[in-house]
Design an enzyme around this catalytic site. Structure first.
Site, short mmCIF file in Angstrom:
data_model
loop_
_atom_site.label_atom_id
_atom_site.label_comp_id
_atom_site.label_asym_id
_atom_site.label_seq_id
_atom_site.Cartn_x
_atom_site.Cartn_y
_atom_site.Cartn_z
N ASN A 1 -6.12 6.44 -1.35
CA ASN A 1 -7.01 5.90 -2.38
C ASN A 1 -7.59 4.54 -2.01
O ASN A 1 -8.19 3.88 -2.85
CB ASN A 1 -6.28 5.82 -3.74
CG ASN A 1 -5.11 4.84 -3.73
OD1 ASN A 1 -4.92 4.07 -2.79
ND2 ASN A 1 -4.30 4.88 -4.77
N ASP A 2 -7.44 4.12 -0.75
CA ASP A 2 -7.93 2.80 -0.35
C ASP A 2 -9.44 2.69 -0.53
O ASP A 2 -9.96 1.69 -1.04
CB ASP A 2 -7.57 2.51 1.11
CG ASP A 2 -6.07 2.32 1.30
OD1 ASP A 2 -5.33 2.37 0.29
OD2 ASP A 2 -5.64 2.11 2.45
N ASP B 1 -1.50 -1.00 -4.18
CA ASP B 1 -1.70 -0.15 -5.35
C ASP B 1 -0.41 -0.02 -6.16
O ASP B 1 0.62 -0.60 -5.82
CB ASP B 1 -2.20 1.24 -4.92
CG ASP B 1 -1.39 1.84 -3.78
OD1 ASP B 1 -0.17 1.56 -3.70
OD2 ASP B 1 -1.97 2.58 -2.95
N ASN C 1 0.85 -1.19 0.00
CA ASN C 1 0.00 0.00 0.00
C ASN C 1 0.88 1.23 0.00
O ASN C 1 1.44 1.63 1.02
CB ASN C 1 -0.91 0.00 1.23
CG ASN C 1 -1.99 1.06 1.14
OD1 ASN C 1 -1.92 1.97 0.34
ND2 ASN C 1 -3.01 0.92 1.98
N ASP D 1 -5.49 -13.78 -20.23
CA ASP D 1 -6.31 -14.57 -19.32
C ASP D 1 -7.28 -15.45 -20.11
O ASP D 1 -7.80 -15.05 -21.16
CB ASP D 1 -7.09 -13.60 -18.42
CG ASP D 1 -7.93 -14.31 -17.39
OD1 ASP D 1 -7.36 -15.00 -16.54
OD2 ASP D 1 -9.17 -14.16 -17.45
N GLU E 1 -2.92 -18.24 -21.32
CA GLU E 1 -3.29 -19.18 -20.27
C GLU E 1 -4.19 -20.26 -20.86
O GLU E 1 -5.32 -19.98 -21.25
CB GLU E 1 -4.01 -18.47 -19.13
CG GLU E 1 -4.45 -19.41 -18.02
CD GLU E 1 -5.49 -18.81 -17.09
OE1 GLU E 1 -5.48 -19.16 -15.90
OE2 GLU E 1 -6.31 -18.00 -17.55
N GLY F 1 -5.90 -2.63 -0.12
CA GLY F 1 -5.27 -1.32 -0.24
C GLY F 1 -3.99 -1.27 -1.04
O GLY F 1 -3.41 -0.18 -1.22
#
Length: 599
Positions: free
Chosen positions: A130-131, A152, A125, A317, A346, A150
């Protein structure tokens, strides 16, 4: 991008213009701008601009979208285009930028690299402000395993020096784009804006800063792309551009996960459709890339991020779940712009034949030509865990690894397989190996000396463990030192157990060796049938390195005669982990340990 209302009519505005901007000098002169605005379904005009022409405007089913087709010739210079609607209600200015020098010739990640995978919400964090944000549906809840904790982009940037010291050269973040969902949005795979970094992670500018700062330390940036689905809170779901934009008419029908239907010559059309068109979960609508507007949108989005953020690769993905004709178009378009770029897909299967189908250069019986350079090697991952957990016998233990590697003949390019012990979707390798530190070291030794491109999951170097839980929130555990009130700090070593610190130093040493010896990066491979609880292989030709892995609980004498074709008259070697000199007549290997012999 600057959006504005007409000077004389300010009663409405354009909601979105995508891509956000574009560049002159691209290989493909075509650009399709998607305009979102009430009543956008009308004629549009381009103010005269040298080298740029408006070829056509197309529409879907909704009255609120227009698809403006431009041709940007090689004569076009950087500047601003001015486009306006026929009724003069809408006007916007669109930026054409100059490309960075050498952009088209960028080198993608390769066998020279080691990739470090991070789930950014759980790494560090760096900006507590910005949490939780009033504009976002889900707030931070560090006590909930499935909540936002949290972490980032600022946290990743702060600790790039740690990654450089560790020795990794590529950084793969799970998606950092906007996931404005009610719950379980921390993982990043329910994207609600494909052009915007989630503000709880930072913003687009900070993502670009991450790329710049990482590159300054010799670390490339790989973006996790999700062309198969979006989040159910994406604005499209309230106003689909075309009625068939989302598979199964926008209603949830689950995928069968029957990946073999793609290659199965006997598969029914029903089963093929159910696999590729079915949704993962109700909160992940499955996109219909057969819609040409959507196919163009996703392709331009990928190219935009490469150019904007100076990327060195994509990880894709759920690769086979997308429409395979679209995947052809998507890959071919990207690689036409960046011939040396790398993309890894993947395909979660232990069957080499199913995985090999997707790799570039593979001759498929159905005539399908793929353009995907790199595949994830799930076969070796599963084989490695079995090998180290099982008692050794003729058909158990190391034989699984041997047989997995022996299937390399099925791949067009086995050196371009991404090899790993774990990732964000499975229990951690330390957990899978029943918290056996010595076996975890053996696993890391193999992964950092075997053919392919190694990938480490954050915290493997300090034995992060999800215990008896297989919940993804526990697999994606907080990195020690990245958050307040943690007792241990892996960045400084403070508070780590003796075993954790040993594993961290051992990983650093392995990475140092790999980075210093080209034979371990791109050298040839010869391996030997397992013997006496050992597995051995050699990398390189002129100056080979012989790797011997002993999973046994006792020290052993290695019969070096079996390696005569590698030794070729050499009489001594340096063991790279310890620096010890060995005569090649009588070599002893310790219990549950490895030898890396530079001959």
């Amino acid at each position: 991008m600057l959006l504005c209302s007409p000077v004389t009519f300010a009663f409405d505005s354009v909601r979105r213009v995508e891509p956000l901007n574009w560049w002159v000098g691209m290989s493909n002169p075509k650009l399709q701008i998607m305009v979102t605005a009430p009543g956008a379904k009308q004629s549009w005009a381009l103010k005269r601009y040298d080298g740029v022409t408006l070829e056509s405007v197309e529409f879907g089913d909704s009255p609120n979208y227009a698809f403006i087709n431009l041709n940007i010739s090689e004569k076009a210079k950087p500047g601003e285009l001015e486009l306006s609607s026929n009724d003069d209600k809408y006007r916007f200015y669109y930026t054409l930028s100059a490309r960075a020098k050498g952009s088209a010739d960028r080198e993608g990640f390769s066998t020279k690299d080691v990739i470090y995978l991070i789930t950014p919400d759980r790494f560090a964090n760096g900006d507590e402000h910005n949490d939780s944000l009033p504009t976002m549906k889900e707030k931070a809840d560090p006590t909930f395993r499935g909540g936002r904790h949290g972490g980032d982009l600022a946290g990743v940037i702060t600790h790039l020096d740690y990654l450089q010291k560790l020795g990794v050269s590529q950084l793969w973040l799970t998606p950092a784009l906007l996931n404005d969902m009610e719950t379980y949005s921390y993982h990043g795979y329910s994207i609600t804006d494909l052009y915007q970094v989630d503000p709880r992670m930072g913003d687009n500018s900070l993502y670009k800063t991450l790329s710049v700062e990482a590159k300054a330390r010799g670390i490339g940036l790989i973006m996790d792309m999700v062309p198969n689905h979006i989040g159910s809170e994406h604005p499209w779901m309230n106003d689909l551009p075309t009625q068939d934009w989302i598979n199964y008419k926008g209603q949830f029908v689950g995928t069968s996960h029957a990946r073999q239907t793609v290659q199965d010559t006997h598969a029914s059309e029903f089963d093929k459709k159910r696999f590729t068109d079915g949704w993962f979960v109700p909160t992940m609508p499955d996109m219909n890339q057969r819609v040409s507007f959507l196919g163009n949108y996703l392709t331009q989005n990928a190219i935009w991020w490469i150019e904007f953020a100076d990327l060195s690769g994509f990880r894709v993905d759920t690769f086979p779940y997308s429409d395979k004709t679209f995947l052809q178009f998507w890959l071919k378009s990207i690689l036409a712009e960046y011939p040396n770029f790398n993309i890894v897909g993947e395909e979660w299967t232990s069957e080499a034949g199913i995985s090999a189908y997707w790799q570039k250069g593979h001759q498929n019986k159905d005539g399908y030509e793929s353009y995907l350079p790199t595949m994830m090697d799930f076969s070796l991952q599963q084989a490695l865990v079995k090998a180290l957990n099982e008692e050794e016998n003729w058909n158990t233990g190391w034989i699984h690894v041997y047989q997995s590697i022996a299937k390399d003949f099925q791949f067009a390019d086995p050196n371009h397989l991404l090899i790993f012990g774990d990732n964000h979707d499975m229990s951690r390798i330390y957990t899978q190996l029943h918290q056996n530190v010595k076996n975890t070291k053996l696993a890391m030794t193999l992964l950092l000396t075997m053919r392919g491109i190694p990938q480490l999951y954050y915290g493997t170097e300090v034995l992060l463990d999800n215990g008896e839980s297989d919940d993804h929130g526990d697999i994606r555990i907080d990195f020690p030192g990245g958050f307040k009130n943690q007792q241990a700090n892996a960045f400084t070593g403070e508070g780590l157990s003796r075993e954790q610190r040993e594993m961290q130093l051992y990983t650093e040493k392995l990475l140092e060796i790999r980075n210093n010896y080209p034979a371990l990066q791109n050298g040839g491979l010869i391996h030997f049938s397992p013997f006496d609880e050992m597995y051995a292989y050699a990398r390189g030709d002129e100056h080979p390195i012989l790797i011997i892995l002993n999973k046994g609980n006792v020290q052993k004498t290695v019969d070096m005669n079996r390696f005569a074709e590698i030794i070729r008259g050499k009489v001594s070697a340096t063991e790279l982990l310890s620096g010890q000199k060995y005569e090649l007549e009588n070599v002893m290997i310790g219990a549950k340990s490895a030898l890396l012999l530079a001959l």
